[in-house]
Scaffold this motif. Structure first.
Motif, short mmCIF file in Angstrom:
data_model
loop_
_atom_site.label_atom_id
_atom_site.label_comp_id
_atom_site.label_asym_id
_atom_site.label_seq_id
_atom_site.Cartn_x
_atom_site.Cartn_y
_atom_site.Cartn_z
N MET A 133 0.33 -1.29 -0.61
CA MET A 133 0.52 0.04 0.30
C MET A 133 1.04 0.94 0.12
O MET A 133 1.95 1.17 0.83
CB MET A 133 -0.95 0.02 1.26
N ASN A 134 0.42 2.29 -0.61
CA ASN A 134 0.96 3.64 -0.48
C ASN A 134 0.29 4.86 -1.27
O ASN A 134 -0.23 4.40 -1.88
CB ASN A 134 2.65 3.31 -1.57
N ALA A 135 0.37 5.99 -0.34
CA ALA A 135 0.05 6.96 -0.89
C ALA A 135 0.80 7.59 -2.28
O ALA A 135 2.02 8.34 -1.74
CB ALA A 135 0.46 8.40 0.28
N ALA A 136 0.66 7.44 -3.34
CA ALA A 136 1.33 7.48 -4.51
C ALA A 136 1.29 9.04 -4.44
O ALA A 136 2.30 8.89 -5.60
CB ALA A 136 0.60 7.00 -5.23
N ALA A 145 -1.17 13.90 0.90
CA ALA A 145 -2.03 14.63 1.98
C ALA A 145 -3.34 14.30 0.66
O ALA A 145 -3.51 15.49 -0.11
CB ALA A 145 -1.76 15.09 2.28
N ASP A 146 -4.04 13.34 0.81
CA ASP A 146 -5.10 12.61 -0.92
C ASP A 146 -5.94 12.25 -0.32
O ASP A 146 -5.66 10.92 0.27
CB ASP A 146 -4.56 13.05 -2.05
N ILE A 147 -7.37 12.79 -0.31
CA ILE A 147 -8.36 11.33 -0.49
C ILE A 147 -8.63 10.77 1.34
O ILE A 147 -8.77 9.38 1.16
CB ILE A 147 -8.88 10.07 -1.87
N SER A 160 4.18 9.77 12.92
CA SER A 160 5.33 9.09 12.64
C SER A 160 5.80 8.63 11.66
O SER A 160 6.04 9.06 10.29
CB SER A 160 6.46 8.84 13.88
N LEU A 161 4.47 7.24 11.55
CA LEU A 161 5.20 6.25 10.48
C LEU A 161 3.83 7.20 9.51
O LEU A 161 3.96 7.10 7.84
CB LEU A 161 4.13 5.36 10.58
N ALA A 162 2.57 8.43 9.89
CA ALA A 162 1.90 8.80 8.37
C ALA A 162 2.93 9.64 7.80
O ALA A 162 2.73 9.72 6.42
CB ALA A 162 0.66 9.34 8.82
N ALA A 163 3.48 10.09 8.93
CA ALA A 163 4.75 11.52 8.00
C ALA A 163 5.70 10.42 6.84
O ALA A 163 5.58 11.28 6.05
CB ALA A 163 5.26 12.30 9.12
N GLU A 164 5.93 9.74 7.57
CA GLU A 164 6.73 8.75 6.52
C GLU A 164 6.15 8.10 5.10
O GLU A 164 7.66 8.97 4.13
CB GLU A 164 7.42 7.87 7.23
N LEU A 165 4.98 7.52 5.52
CA LEU A 165 4.48 7.57 4.04
C LEU A 165 3.81 8.59 3.06
O LEU A 165 4.55 8.65 2.07
CB LEU A 165 3.33 6.36 4.47
N LEU A 166 3.11 9.44 3.73
CA LEU A 166 3.00 10.43 2.67
C LEU A 166 3.90 11.95 2.23
O LEU A 166 3.64 11.99 1.61
CB LEU A 166 1.72 11.79 3.71
N LEU A 167 5.23 11.99 3.10
CA LEU A 167 5.90 11.81 2.94
C LEU A 167 7.24 11.87 1.54
O LEU A 167 8.00 12.15 0.67
CB LEU A 167 6.84 12.86 3.72
N THR A 168 7.22 10.67 1.37
CA THR A 168 8.04 9.46 0.37
C THR A 168 6.63 8.94 -0.41
O THR A 168 6.92 8.40 -2.00
CB THR A 168 8.89 8.85 1.57
N GLY A 169 5.72 8.62 -0.44
CA GLY A 169 4.80 7.88 -0.89
C GLY A 169 5.78 6.41 -0.89
O GLY A 169 4.82 5.35 -1.63
N ARG A 170 6.82 5.38 0.32
CA ARG A 170 6.99 4.78 -0.04
C ARG A 170 6.18 3.76 0.50
O ARG A 170 4.65 4.21 0.44
CB ARG A 170 7.53 4.67 0.60
N PHE A 171 6.17 2.52 -0.55
CA PHE A 171 5.20 1.39 -0.33
C PHE A 171 5.39 0.74 1.28
O PHE A 171 6.36 0.93 2.01
CB PHE A 171 5.47 0.13 -0.93
#
Length: 265
Positions: A133-136, A145-147, A160-171
């Protein structure tokens, strides 16, 4: 309702909704979003459906927005169309949260962008080992930050994890998502549906109003401004439910050592 991009299968009080564009990895076309929205928005009037299971056909749950879709010509300006498409899926996710029925998402393969948000908006999530899963959005020059991602993710996994995933788009893959509480369990693909149905059966074994009001309290209290507000919601619900036929039936059934027969009243 008749649909072309989703399938709806009834299993008593449980409905299985399958995103059904497997050739496109169930990417979110305008038609799919529209049909899913029609289905979800109608749920608030349907007492025959008590739990919804959401899944994807083929190799993936949902690859996100269908950026290859041929757009139908309209009289809209570019801004008008962009705004309509942007807010349409968000309306679906909000309707999922407001629906009285719990949603159980079964993820496998890719759940990207809007597909990730569909997973996040569900009440319970199970994943296959190959789920990723990723915030692509940030990967295509937009904000991460979308949808609903910036609303759901911090509440589910922390800032912390939310920032990591949203700022990078990593899976984030299934094993890590399970460790961090984003998934309830990881099961083999052939067992995903049975796992979802088993949980749904446990849910519908409870009284209809008890189930829907518990979902409501969870959604409201995650944003409660104080412990007093949270307790006030719970207290009101319990007093309301104590006056229902189903509560009296459950108490009688407990004493008589038999399963309760709920009537939703």
């Amino acid at each position: 309702m008749t649909f072309q991009t989703i399938r709806v299968e009834g299993r008593g009080p449980v409905e299985i909704v399958t995103l059904d564009r497997p050739a496109a990895l169930n990417a979110l076309s305008e038609q799919l979003v529209g049909e899913l929205g029609d289905y979800v928005c109608a749920l608030k009037h349907r007492r025959d459906v008590r739990v919804v299971i959401l899944r994807g056909e083929g190799r993936s749950f949902c690859a996100g927005l269908d950026i290859k879709e041929n757009r139908t010509e309209t009289n809209e300006t570019r801004f008008q169309r962009s705004w309509r498409v942007q807010t349409q899926l968000g309306d679906v996710l909000k309707a999922m949260r407001l629906a009285p029925q719990p949603f159980i998402a079964l993820g496998h393969g890719a759940a990207c962008g809007g597909g990730f948000s569909l997973m996040l908006a569900s009440d319970v999530r199970f994943g296959a080992p190959d789920l990723r899963m990723n915030a692509a959005y940030i990967k295509i020059g937009l904000g991460g930050a979308d949808i609903g991602s910036s609303y759901f993710l911090p509440r589910l996994v922390g800032a912390s994890l939310a920032a990591e995933l949203l700022l990078t788009g990593r899976f984030i893959h299934a094993d890590r998502a399970l460790r961090l509480g984003l998934l309830s369990d990881v099961v083999e693909p052939e067992k995903l549906l049975d796992t979802g149905l088993a949980l749904a059966d446990e849910m519908v074994a409870n009284s209809p109003y008890g189930l829907s009001l518990t979902k409501q309290a969870l959604n409201m209290n995650i944003d409660a401004p104080s412990i007093e507000s949270a307790f006030a919601i719970e207290d009101r619900q319990q007093v309301m439910l104590s006056e229902t036929f189903d509560h009296r039936e459950a108490m009688t059934a407990f004493v008589e050592k038999r399963p309760p027969v709920y009537q939703g009243r």
